[in-house]
Design a protein around this motif. Structure first.
Motif, PDB file in Angstrom:
ATOM      1  N   VAL A 187       0.841  -1.199   0.000  1.00  0.00           N
ATOM      2  CA  VAL A 187       0.000   0.000   0.000  1.00  0.00           C
ATOM      3  C   VAL A 187       0.881   1.256   0.000  1.00  0.00           C
ATOM      4  O   VAL A 187       0.639   2.206  -0.757  1.00  0.00           O
TER       5      VAL A 187
ATOM      6  N   ILE B 207      -6.733   3.784  -3.600  1.00  0.00           N
ATOM      7  CA  ILE B 207      -6.263   4.016  -2.229  1.00  0.00           C
ATOM      8  C   ILE B 207      -7.399   4.533  -1.349  1.00  0.00           C
ATOM      9  O   ILE B 207      -7.523   4.158  -0.174  1.00  0.00           O
TER      10      ILE B 207
ATOM     11  N   CYS C 205      -9.118   1.607  -0.248  1.00  0.00           N
ATOM     12  CA  CYS C 205      -8.312   0.854   0.727  1.00  0.00           C
ATOM     13  C   CYS C 205      -8.518   1.394   2.137  1.00  0.00           C
ATOM     14  O   CYS C 205      -8.365   0.660   3.118  1.00  0.00           O
TER      15      CYS C 205
ATOM     16  N   THR D 271      -8.227  -5.214   1.321  1.00  0.00           N
ATOM     17  CA  THR D 271      -7.092  -4.585   2.002  1.00  0.00           C
ATOM     18  C   THR D 271      -7.567  -3.773   3.206  1.00  0.00           C
ATOM     19  O   THR D 271      -6.941  -3.777   4.265  1.00  0.00           O
TER      20      THR D 271
END
Length: 204
Positions: free
Chosen positions: A26, A47, A50, A149
């Motif tokens: 990440v 992201i 995430c 994630t």
């Protein structure tokens, strides 16, 4: 047991596996500077998911009006999951909030009252493959991996209770969330390490 049955069981077991990114992976994606605009855009949206746990369908339809102050006076997402029709109340973590600000003045988002300029799922996944290549991540990176994630690396691995994670993800049953917890050997190791350090050792 026949070979056909064994093959079917093996397939079902593999299908339940949920791939996710490690914290190191990440961080690689976040730190990477992209000169190609479409890759930066897809990276940002990936992201964002995430750190919010939103699926592709939910982030694509996410409206600016669904961002509001939560019980703690901080910005939260208040949305309804498209898949299950359940509500999700999600505190916005700093990484996700930075991305929100980056697209605050995006013309496409302003015109359509959307939070982020999400491309088609096919394009997102194609560009994520490019992102994985340039970031030297040896995994089949897909958009849905962002949600996995969030559940594993971002929340459960950092001690967020599984009931809280389940509520944020909008799961209708806790057993759905428990699938994520099963893969976290690193979390088990961390928790048992803390236990070892607190135990009084008695010599035999």
């Amino acid at each position: 047991m026949s070979n056909d049955v064994k093959t079917f069981i093996a397939y079902k077991s593999t299908a339940k596996e949920r791939s996710y990114l490690t914290q190191e992976e990440v961080d690689k994606i976040i730190a990477k500077e992209f000169t190609i605009g479409r890759l930066q855009q897809v990276r940002d949206i990936f992201i964002f998911c995430c750190f919010t746990g939103l699926s592709y369908a939910d982030v694509k339809k996410l409206k600016r009006s669904e961002i509001a102050l939560g019980i703690d006076g901080e910005k939260w997402i208040f949305t309804k999951r498209q898949k299950t029709n359940t509500f999700s109340h999600i505190p916005i973590l700093p990484n996700a909030f930075d991305i929100l600000r980056r697209y605050k003045d995006n013309p496409e988002c302003e015109n359509r009252d959307l939070v982020l300029p999400v491309l088609s799922n096919q394009k997102m996944n194609a560009y994520l493959k490019e992102i994985a290549d340039v970031c030297c991540i040896n995994k089949h990176l897909t958009f849905h991996m962002a949600r996995h994630t969030f559940a594993t690396t971002v929340t459960l691995s950092n001690g967020v209770p599984i009931e809280t994670v389940s509520k944020i993800l909008g799961h209708t049953a806790l057993k759905t969330t428990q699938h994520y917890a099963k893969v976290l050997d690193i979390k088990i190791s961390h928790d048992m390490g803390k236990l070892k350090s607190s135990l009084v050792i008695t010599k035999l």
